[in-house]
Design an enzyme around this catalytic site. Structure first.
Site, PDB file in Angstrom:
ATOM      1  N   SER A  11      20.262  43.011  54.746  1.00  0.00           N
ATOM      2  CA  SER A  11      19.779  42.284  55.927  1.00  0.00           C
ATOM      3  C   SER A  11      18.367  41.747  55.720  1.00  0.00           C
ATOM      4  CB  SER A  11      19.832  43.194  57.156  1.00  0.00           C
ATOM      5  OG  SER A  11      19.042  44.363  56.951  1.00  0.00           O
ATOM      6  N   GLY A  12      17.984  41.570  54.463  1.00  0.00           N
ATOM      7  CA  GLY A  12      16.677  40.986  54.143  1.00  0.00           C
ATOM      8  C   GLY A  12      16.753  39.467  54.153  1.00  0.00           C
ATOM      9  N   ASN A  13      15.817  38.833  53.477  1.00  0.00           N
ATOM     10  CA  ASN A  13      15.726  37.370  53.492  1.00  0.00           C
ATOM     11  C   ASN A  13      16.974  36.675  52.949  1.00  0.00           C
ATOM     12  OD1 ASN A  13      13.165  37.459  54.591  1.00  0.00           O
ATOM     13  ND2 ASN A  13      12.138  37.341  52.620  1.00  0.00           N
ATOM     14  N   ILE A  14      17.490  37.143  51.818  1.00  0.00           N
ATOM     15  CA  ILE A  14      18.656  36.489  51.214  1.00  0.00           C
ATOM     16  C   ILE A  14      19.885  36.680  52.096  1.00  0.00           C
ATOM     17  CG2 ILE A  14      20.234  36.504  49.229  1.00  0.00           C
ATOM     18  CD1 ILE A  14      17.732  37.227  47.518  1.00  0.00           C
ATOM     19  N   CYS A 129      19.788  31.050  41.003  1.00  0.00           N
ATOM     20  CA  CYS A 129      19.666  29.688  41.540  1.00  0.00           C
ATOM     21  C   CYS A 129      19.297  28.684  40.450  1.00  0.00           C
ATOM     22  CB  CYS A 129      18.679  29.643  42.693  1.00  0.00           C
ATOM     23  SG  CYS A 129      17.044  30.296  42.318  1.00  0.00           S
TER      24      CYS A 129
END
Length: 158
Positions: A11-14, A129
């Site tokens: 549930s972090g940024n990614i 990425c």
């Protein structure tokens, strides 16, 4: 067309960025859960505000929830070490894991180049990425002229 139910581990940024993309743009995925370990995380709060089931006790906690049975695909946006544990927990339940960590348990996948080769895999590793941006270009050039070596140079700022 019915959507495939998926869940995000992390549930972090990614994980939160992926959550918003699925909610706002996906025509084939339905977000069935967001899984974290910090009950105070912004990602879990945001999932709750969108009426998405959450587990703040990790994957094991989600496995005890009704939503687990209906979830077909898990996106793991945690860490390489945690991914190995997550893979081991669900591998026997017929679920599919999309690895967004450096764990690389499954084959490397760059969807525009080799997605169809890996559709049946139970755990696929999404290349970084930089690789997702570079490999399709190299693959395209390789169709008209043999590429023996390719290199990417990138700068990243926060």
């Amino acid at each position: 067309m019915s959507k495939v139910k998926c869940a995000i581990i992390g549930s972090g940024n990614i994980g939160t960025d992926l959550m918003l993309k699925i909610i706002k743009t996906s025509q084939s995925l339905s977000l069935n859960g967001v899984i974290g370990i910090d009950p105070e995380s912004e990602g879990l709060a945001m999932a709750t505000s969108h009426n998405i089931a959450i587990s703040s006790t990790g994957l094991q906690g989600f496995m005890e929830m009704d939503e687990y049975q209906d979830t077909e695909i898990f996106f793991d946006a945690t860490s390489a070490g945690a991914h190995k544990n997550h893979h081991d927990l669900i591998i026997n339940d017929g679920k599919q894991m999309i690895d967004l960590t450096p764990a690389a348990i499954g084959p490397y996948c760059v969807p525009v180049v080799n997605l169809t080769e890996h559709l049946k895999e139970k755990n696929v590793n999404m290349v970084t990425c930089g690789g997702q941006a570079t490999i399709p270009m190299v693959a395209a050039v390789n169709q008209v002229s043999s590429v023996k070596y390719a290199e990417i140079v990138a700068s990243v700022s926060s």
